[in-house]
Design a protein around this motif. Structure first.
Motif, PDB file in Angstrom:
ATOM      1  N   LYS A  21      -0.519 133.704  25.277  1.00 25.29           N
ATOM      2  CA  LYS A  21       0.319 133.086  24.242  1.00 25.29           C
ATOM      3  C   LYS A  21      -0.498 132.203  23.302  1.00 25.29           C
ATOM      4  N   VAL A  22      -1.455 131.464  23.862  1.00 25.84           N
ATOM      5  CA  VAL A  22      -2.291 130.624  23.009  1.00 25.84           C
ATOM      6  C   VAL A  22      -3.167 131.485  22.112  1.00 25.84           C
ATOM      7  N   LEU A  23      -3.667 132.598  22.637  1.00 21.14           N
ATOM      8  CA  LEU A  23      -4.474 133.504  21.830  1.00 21.14           C
ATOM      9  C   LEU A  23      -3.668 134.039  20.657  1.00 21.14           C
ATOM     10  N   SER A  24      -2.459 134.487  20.926  1.00 19.09           N
ATOM     11  CA  SER A  24      -1.588 134.989  19.849  1.00 19.09           C
ATOM     12  C   SER A  24      -1.305 133.895  18.833  1.00 19.09           C
ATOM     13  N   ARG A  49      11.222 107.781  19.823  1.00 19.97           N
ATOM     14  CA  ARG A  49      10.340 108.658  20.594  1.00 19.97           C
ATOM     15  C   ARG A  49      11.140 109.789  21.229  1.00 19.97           C
ATOM     16  N   GLU A  50      12.327 109.461  21.761  1.00 24.17           N
ATOM     17  CA  GLU A  50      13.132 110.467  22.453  1.00 24.17           C
ATOM     18  C   GLU A  50      13.683 111.516  21.495  1.00 24.17           C
ATOM     19  N   SER A  51      13.903 111.138  20.237  1.00 24.19           N
ATOM     20  CA  SER A  51      14.449 112.077  19.255  1.00 24.19           C
ATOM     21  C   SER A  51      13.369 112.726  18.390  1.00 24.19           C
ATOM     22  N   TYR A  52      12.111 112.469  18.709  1.00 22.31           N
ATOM     23  CA  TYR A  52      10.994 113.009  17.943  1.00 22.31           C
ATOM     24  C   TYR A  52      11.003 114.534  18.027  1.00 22.31           C
ATOM     25  N   ILE A  53      10.758 115.193  16.916  1.00 19.00           N
ATOM     26  CA  ILE A  53      10.794 116.653  16.865  1.00 19.00           C
ATOM     27  C   ILE A  53       9.459 117.221  17.348  1.00 19.00           C
ATOM     28  N   GLY A  54       9.514 117.966  18.451  1.00 17.11           N
ATOM     29  CA  GLY A  54       8.316 118.566  19.014  1.00 17.11           C
ATOM     30  C   GLY A  54       7.536 117.581  19.862  1.00 17.11           C
ATOM     31  N   PRO A  55       6.370 117.992  20.381  1.00 20.57           N
ATOM     32  CA  PRO A  55       5.544 117.099  21.197  1.00 20.57           C
ATOM     33  C   PRO A  55       5.093 115.878  20.398  1.00 20.57           C
ATOM     34  N   TRP A  56       5.140 114.716  21.029  1.00 22.86           N
ATOM     35  CA  TRP A  56       4.630 113.493  20.411  1.00 22.86           C
ATOM     36  C   TRP A  56       3.203 113.281  20.874  1.00 22.86           C
ATOM     37  N   LEU A  57       2.269 113.214  19.924  1.00 21.05           N
ATOM     38  CA  LEU A  57       0.864 112.970  20.237  1.00 21.05           C
ATOM     39  C   LEU A  57       0.415 111.670  19.577  1.00 21.05           C
ATOM     40  N   ALA A  73       5.756 118.760   9.231  1.00 21.48           N
ATOM     41  CA  ALA A  73       4.767 119.815   8.997  1.00 21.48           C
ATOM     42  C   ALA A  73       5.082 120.949   9.962  1.00 21.48           C
ATOM     43  N   LYS A  74       4.780 122.161   9.566  1.00 23.19           N
ATOM     44  CA  LYS A  74       5.073 123.316  10.406  1.00 23.19           C
ATOM     45  C   LYS A  74       4.210 123.289  11.649  1.00 23.19           C
ATOM     46  N   ALA A  75       4.862 123.302  12.823  1.00 24.38           N
ATOM     47  CA  ALA A  75       4.135 123.223  14.089  1.00 24.38           C
ATOM     48  C   ALA A  75       5.027 123.761  15.194  1.00 24.38           C
ATOM     49  N   ALA A  76       4.403 124.170  16.291  1.00 25.03           N
ATOM     50  CA  ALA A  76       5.168 124.638  17.449  1.00 25.03           C
ATOM     51  C   ALA A  76       5.930 123.460  18.040  1.00 25.03           C
ATOM     52  N   ARG A  77       7.190 123.667  18.353  1.00 22.73           N
ATOM     53  CA  ARG A  77       8.022 122.567  18.848  1.00 22.73           C
ATOM     54  C   ARG A  77       7.952 122.400  20.353  1.00 22.73           C
ATOM     55  N   ARG A  78       7.254 123.294  21.005  1.00 22.91           N
ATOM     56  CA  ARG A  78       6.992 123.173  22.435  1.00 22.91           C
ATOM     57  C   ARG A  78       5.526 123.513  22.690  1.00 22.91           C
ATOM     58  N   PRO A  79       4.947 122.955  23.729  1.00 20.94           N
ATOM     59  CA  PRO A  79       3.572 123.334  24.064  1.00 20.94           C
ATOM     60  C   PRO A  79       3.476 124.834  24.306  1.00 20.94           C
ATOM     61  N   VAL A  80       2.424 125.451  23.771  1.00 17.08           N
ATOM     62  CA  VAL A  80       2.182 126.877  23.970  1.00 17.08           C
ATOM     63  C   VAL A  80       1.283 127.004  25.207  1.00 17.08           C
ATOM     64  N   GLN A  81       1.728 127.766  26.205  1.00 13.59           N
ATOM     65  CA  GLN A  81       1.021 127.819  27.481  1.00 13.59           C
ATOM     66  C   GLN A  81       0.634 129.246  27.857  1.00 13.59           C
ATOM     67  N   PHE A 109      -1.712 124.570  24.359  1.00 12.01           N
ATOM     68  CA  PHE A 109      -1.887 124.140  22.974  1.00 12.01           C
ATOM     69  C   PHE A 109      -0.708 123.243  22.595  1.00 12.01           C
ATOM     70  N   TYR A 110      -1.019 121.971  22.269  1.00  8.58           N
ATOM     71  CA  TYR A 110      -0.001 121.009  21.839  1.00  8.58           C
ATOM     72  C   TYR A 110      -0.098 120.843  20.329  1.00  8.58           C
ATOM     73  N   SER A 111       1.032 120.909  19.659  1.00  5.65           N
ATOM     74  CA  SER A 111       1.047 120.843  18.206  1.00  5.65           C
ATOM     75  C   SER A 111       2.098 119.826  17.755  1.00  5.65           C
ATOM     76  N   ASP A 112       1.662 118.803  17.028  1.00  2.00           N
ATOM     77  CA  ASP A 112       2.545 117.714  16.613  1.00  2.00           C
ATOM     78  C   ASP A 112       2.730 117.728  15.105  1.00  2.00           C
ATOM     79  N   GLY A 113       3.916 118.200  14.684  1.00  4.46           N
ATOM     80  CA  GLY A 113       4.257 118.174  13.266  1.00  4.46           C
ATOM     81  C   GLY A 113       5.313 117.139  12.949  1.00  4.46           C
ATOM     82  N   GLY A 114       6.006 116.640  13.990  1.00  2.01           N
ATOM     83  CA  GLY A 114       7.003 115.593  13.805  1.00  2.01           C
ATOM     84  C   GLY A 114       8.136 115.963  12.883  1.00  2.01           C
ATOM     85  N   GLY A 115       8.361 117.262  12.656  1.00  2.00           N
ATOM     86  CA  GLY A 115       9.411 117.680  11.733  1.00  2.00           C
ATOM     87  C   GLY A 115       9.005 117.573  10.273  1.00  2.00           C
TER      88      GLY A 115
END
Length: 288
Positions: free
Chosen positions: A220-223, A72-80, A208-216, A200-206
């Motif tokens: 920024k979320v609109l863009s 869990r600690e080494s998971y790439i990006g947000p874990w959902l 799938a292409k996804a944001a690696r940090r929450p977009v706030q 916006f939380y995006s979980d790709g887990g390394g």
């Protein structure tokens, strides 16, 4: 009780395991392991099969969470959590909202802050209404310690848990406006739909292409959303679904699951958006 009656307990055991782990597949594995242990037990000496099996599943989940800590600690990006789906037409708004209280992404994210034992104590008491005497036997701590753990956890969750709109019809209307704005690439409408502090939380887990940090923030979320709209495959379709007791959608591309979306609304605006793209977390979802 004999082995043929075990299936009646499976939904209950799964409900414990899923809330503990946030994973459909891992929860199913825990239930299967409980079944194997039940077969090996001296069933004639078990006073309450339900309590026995719940104890087994809870302990298995505690051990699993401890072993998964490094992953869990080494998971790439947000874990959902892995999405738990139900069909809109098979549920009424009141029942869905009751479910959302303890399987929502927001709730399960808060549970992630707890230790495995704290998580077990809180869920067993708050969700499954176990007595402290029973909980103490399951987690192997004193009743006094369990009371303290629960009190501390409840204080933290009450303070940190975000508040979202509970009007089911209003949510349906707002989400319909959101999808229409996306379809028409209507920037002005999207701006009016998003809350100022939307996340916006995006979980790709390394995988799938996804944001690696929450977009706030709205800008920024609109863009980010406009970028997703531009890059979306031509045959992308979003099918409405109830996901973890909240409004959501299953994204499909060329007959396969692409991702899921979950939406949280507050004050008539979209407050949080969750997107799971990690294919490992979507394997259990079946297309009709």
């Amino acid at each position: 009780m004999n082995n043929e009656t075990f299936p009646q307990y499976q939904p209950y055991l799964f409900s414990i395991a899923y809330r503990m782990l946030g994973s459909v597949m891992d929860a199913e594995d825990m239930v299967q392991e409980a079944w194997l242990r039940w077969q090996k037990s001296n069933q004639t000496q078990v006073e309450s099969p339900k309590s026995f099996l719940a104890s087994v599943v809870t302990r298995l989940c505690i051990d699993h969470l401890r072993s998964a800590k490094v992953r869990r600690e080494s998971y790439i990006g947000p874990w959902l959590p892995e999405p738990l789906l139900s069909e809109p037409e098979s549920n009424d708004g009141e029942a869905i909202m009751m479910l959302a209280d303890n399987v929502s992404y927001a709730f399960l994210q808060l549970l992630e802050r707890m230790t495995p034992t704290e998580r077990a104590v809180y869920l067993l008491r708050h969700v499954f209404e176990y007595e402290y005497k029973e909980i103490s036997l399951i987690v192997e701590k004193s009743e006094a310690a369990c009371r303290q753990i629960f009190r501390r956890a409840r204080q933290h969750l009450t303070a940190d848990q975000p508040r979202f709109d509970m009007n089911w019809e209003a949510q349906q209307l707002l989400l319909g406006q959101f999808w229409q704005a996306c379809l028409e690439n209507d920037v002005q409408s999207l701006q009016s739909i998003l809350a100022e502090d939307v996340i916006f939380y995006s979980d790709g887990g390394g995988k799938a292409k996804a944001a690696r940090r929450p977009v706030q923030s709205k800008s920024k979320v609109l863009s980010f959303l406009l970028g997703l709209i531009r890059l979306a495959p031509a045959d992308f379709q979003a099918r409405p679904a109830i996901i973890n007791g909240q409004m959501g959608a299953v994204g499909e591309v060329n007959g396969r699951i692409f991702n899921i979306f979950v939406f949280y609304m507050r004050n008539g605006r979209i407050q949080n958006i969750y997107s799971v793209l990690n294919p490992d977390k979507l394997k259990h979802i079946k297309l009709e």
